[in-house]
Design an enzyme around this catalytic site. Structure first.
Site, PDB file in Angstrom:
ATOM      1  N   GLU A  48     -10.800  30.387  -4.530  1.00  0.00           N
ATOM      2  CA  GLU A  48     -11.644  29.286  -4.106  1.00  0.00           C
ATOM      3  C   GLU A  48     -12.864  29.193  -5.008  1.00  0.00           C
ATOM      4  O   GLU A  48     -13.518  30.135  -4.993  1.00  0.00           O
ATOM      5  CB  GLU A  48     -11.951  29.698  -2.744  1.00  0.00           C
ATOM      6  CG  GLU A  48     -13.072  28.334  -1.990  1.00  0.00           C
ATOM      7  CD  GLU A  48     -13.390  28.462  -0.691  1.00  0.00           C
ATOM      8  OE1 GLU A  48     -13.829  27.776  -0.113  1.00  0.00           O
ATOM      9  OE2 GLU A  48     -12.498  29.143   0.086  1.00  0.00           O
TER      10      GLU A  48
ATOM     11  N   GLU B  18     -18.910  31.780  -6.581  1.00  0.00           N
ATOM     12  CA  GLU B  18     -20.093  31.110  -5.976  1.00  0.00           C
ATOM     13  C   GLU B  18     -21.321  31.699  -6.585  1.00  0.00           C
ATOM     14  O   GLU B  18     -21.611  32.880  -6.573  1.00  0.00           O
ATOM     15  CB  GLU B  18     -19.965  31.362  -4.487  1.00  0.00           C
ATOM     16  CG  GLU B  18     -21.458  30.669  -4.042  1.00  0.00           C
ATOM     17  CD  GLU B  18     -21.436  28.930  -4.267  1.00  0.00           C
ATOM     18  OE1 GLU B  18     -22.344  28.744  -5.015  1.00  0.00           O
ATOM     19  OE2 GLU B  18     -20.692  28.257  -3.688  1.00  0.00           O
TER      20      GLU B  18
ATOM     21  N   ASP C 133     -20.271  31.828 -12.352  1.00  0.00           N
ATOM     22  CA  ASP C 133     -19.618  30.696 -12.735  1.00  0.00           C
ATOM     23  C   ASP C 133     -18.062  31.086 -12.658  1.00  0.00           C
ATOM     24  O   ASP C 133     -17.558  32.094 -13.368  1.00  0.00           O
ATOM     25  CB  ASP C 133     -19.942  30.605 -14.174  1.00  0.00           C
ATOM     26  CG  ASP C 133     -19.579  29.114 -14.517  1.00  0.00           C
ATOM     27  OD1 ASP C 133     -18.406  28.617 -14.268  1.00  0.00           O
ATOM     28  OD2 ASP C 133     -20.061  28.383 -15.303  1.00  0.00           O
TER      29      ASP C 133
ATOM     30  N   ASP D 108     -20.285  19.973  -5.889  1.00  0.00           N
ATOM     31  CA  ASP D 108     -21.550  19.221  -6.240  1.00  0.00           C
ATOM     32  C   ASP D 108     -20.965  18.045  -6.453  1.00  0.00           C
ATOM     33  O   ASP D 108     -20.256  17.919  -7.650  1.00  0.00           O
ATOM     34  CB  ASP D 108     -22.472  20.099  -7.072  1.00  0.00           C
ATOM     35  CG  ASP D 108     -23.626  19.651  -7.010  1.00  0.00           C
ATOM     36  OD1 ASP D 108     -23.858  18.484  -6.810  1.00  0.00           O
ATOM     37  OD2 ASP D 108     -24.442  20.336  -7.243  1.00  0.00           O
TER      38      ASP D 108
ATOM     39  N   ASP E 170     -16.090  14.185   0.091  1.00  0.00           N
ATOM     40  CA  ASP E 170     -16.550  13.094   0.852  1.00  0.00           C
ATOM     41  C   ASP E 170     -17.237  11.748   0.030  1.00  0.00           C
ATOM     42  O   ASP E 170     -17.536  11.049   0.520  1.00  0.00           O
ATOM     43  CB  ASP E 170     -17.460  13.256   2.094  1.00  0.00           C
ATOM     44  CG  ASP E 170     -18.821  14.012   1.274  1.00  0.00           C
ATOM     45  OD1 ASP E 170     -18.853  14.987   0.613  1.00  0.00           O
ATOM     46  OD2 ASP E 170     -20.011  13.409   1.796  1.00  0.00           O
TER      47      ASP E 170
ATOM     48  N   THR F  71     -15.779  22.694   7.509  1.00  0.00           N
ATOM     49  CA  THR F  71     -16.996  23.418   7.009  1.00  0.00           C
ATOM     50  C   THR F  71     -18.495  22.816   7.242  1.00  0.00           C
ATOM     51  O   THR F  71     -18.457  21.541   7.832  1.00  0.00           O
ATOM     52  CB  THR F  71     -17.091  23.764   5.387  1.00  0.00           C
ATOM     53  OG1 THR F  71     -17.171  22.419   4.773  1.00  0.00           O
ATOM     54  CG2 THR F  71     -15.637  24.241   5.002  1.00  0.00           C
ATOM     55  N   ARG F  72     -19.377  23.453   7.063  1.00  0.00           N
ATOM     56  CA  ARG F  72     -20.864  22.880   7.379  1.00  0.00           C
ATOM     57  C   ARG F  72     -20.928  21.536   6.428  1.00  0.00           C
ATOM     58  O   ARG F  72     -21.828  20.518   6.923  1.00  0.00           O
ATOM     59  CB  ARG F  72     -21.929  23.858   7.056  1.00  0.00           C
ATOM     60  CG  ARG F  72     -22.086  24.302   5.459  1.00  0.00           C
ATOM     61  CD  ARG F  72     -23.057  25.262   5.342  1.00  0.00           C
ATOM     62  NE  ARG F  72     -23.285  26.451   6.223  1.00  0.00           N
ATOM     63  CZ  ARG F  72     -24.190  27.002   6.733  1.00  0.00           C
ATOM     64  NH1 ARG F  72     -25.320  26.881   6.054  1.00  0.00           N
ATOM     65  NH2 ARG F  72     -24.139  28.284   7.288  1.00  0.00           N
ATOM     66  N   TYR F  73     -20.399  21.652   5.262  1.00  0.00           N
ATOM     67  CA  TYR F  73     -20.656  20.264   4.323  1.00  0.00           C
ATOM     68  C   TYR F  73     -19.828  19.087   5.003  1.00  0.00           C
ATOM     69  O   TYR F  73     -20.230  17.966   4.959  1.00  0.00           O
ATOM     70  CB  TYR F  73     -20.355  20.872   3.005  1.00  0.00           C
ATOM     71  CG  TYR F  73     -21.074  21.878   2.440  1.00  0.00           C
ATOM     72  CD1 TYR F  73     -22.449  21.684   1.896  1.00  0.00           C
ATOM     73  CD2 TYR F  73     -20.455  23.146   2.040  1.00  0.00           C
ATOM     74  CE1 TYR F  73     -22.972  22.583   1.260  1.00  0.00           C
ATOM     75  CE2 TYR F  73     -21.462  24.136   1.532  1.00  0.00           C
ATOM     76  CZ  TYR F  73     -22.734  23.783   1.195  1.00  0.00           C
ATOM     77  OH  TYR F  73     -23.505  24.772   0.604  1.00  0.00           O
ATOM     78  N   GLU F  74     -18.541  19.540   5.496  1.00  0.00           N
ATOM     79  CA  GLU F  74     -17.842  18.407   5.916  1.00  0.00           C
ATOM     80  C   GLU F  74     -18.489  17.849   7.258  1.00  0.00           C
ATOM     81  O   GLU F  74     -18.675  16.661   7.512  1.00  0.00           O
ATOM     82  CB  GLU F  74     -16.360  18.959   6.455  1.00  0.00           C
ATOM     83  CG  GLU F  74     -15.605  17.809   7.106  1.00  0.00           C
ATOM     84  CD  GLU F  74     -14.270  18.120   7.016  1.00  0.00           C
ATOM     85  OE1 GLU F  74     -13.507  18.053   5.926  1.00  0.00           O
ATOM     86  OE2 GLU F  74     -13.591  18.603   8.073  1.00  0.00           O
TER      87      GLU F  74
END
Length: 233
Positions: free
Chosen positions: A69, A94, A121, A143, A179, A212-215
């Site tokens: 991931e 991450e 990275d 991002d 998104d 996820t929180r981003y979604e």
């Protein structure tokens, strides 16, 4: 495609945050006590200055399938997948240390034992993984770099996709969730150029998906998620 025998640069540009708000004491404890045992050996240039390939079997202690991931954010999806697929070993990459600390807390809470964490990275990891080592890869809400002049910083560029294609096995699945409509456009253009075939796209997530929180933020702000699945040719 990147030749694994070609010497790689001693440094490369990195765009994005590595540190955010001050870490809580508990998060500092997770980083000091847990990260070293979960970090794959031989990824950093200090540990592996000649950039020799690492053995994925050594990461998890056996020859189980390895998933990757890229940019796991707060780690919700990573821990969810680890719990759902205990026979798989998943490496999360991450560079944002606050996200790493959040993930380590979730790993402790879940008791997950089939995860490895590269706090840097993803290109550094892909550079030392053997060809065809990864059986599935995930890119969830990366991002977006919305300004046009920054689109070259997105993950869905040859600089990232060619190394990813090299380390993925033939027939391996690459999932992308975003998104941002223009990110979808660039993904559909660039990922096939790197050796992947599009097999699924739309607004319906995968059966094993966890939001996820981003979604959730995207949905609150009225942006529609889009899910794409590619297969390595």
């Amino acid at each position: 495609m990147t030749d694994p025998e070609t010497p790689q640069p001693e440094w490369r540009n990195f765009y994005g945050r590595r540190h955010g708000k001050t870490l809580r004491p508990s998060q500092k404890t997770y980083l000091s006590e847990d990260l070293e045992t979960l970090r794959p050996l031989g990824v950093t240039r200090e540990d592996n200055p000649e950039r020799q390939p690492i053995d994925p079997a050594a990461i998890f202690g056996d020859d189980r399938p390895v998933w990757l991931e890229v940019g796991f954010g707060g780690g919700e999806h990573l821990v969810h997948m680890a719990a759902r697929y205990p026979a798989v070993g998943i490496i999360g990459c991450e560079p944002f240390i606050n996200g790493v600390a959040m993930l380590l807390g979730k790993i402790r809470e879940a008791g997950a034992t089939n995860l490895a964490v590269h706090p840097g990275d993803a290109r550094d990891l892909m550079e030392v993984l053997p060809e065809g080592a990864v059986a599935r890869a995930f890119l969830n809400y990366p991002d977006p770099w919305p300004k046009r002049r920054h689109h070259r910083r997105r993950f869905v560029t040859a600089e990232h996709l060619l190394p990813l294609a090299r380390v993925m096995a033939k027939g391996a699945e690459f999932r992308v969730a975003t998104d941002i409509p223009d990110y979808v456009r660039q993904t559909l253009k660039e990922v096939p150029r790197a050796g992947f075939a599009l097999v699924r796209q739309g607004d319906v997530p995968w059966d094993d998906w966890i939001s996820t929180r981003y979604e959730q933020k995207a949905l609150r702000e009225g942006r529609a998620p889009h899910y794409l699945t590619f297969v390595r040719g």
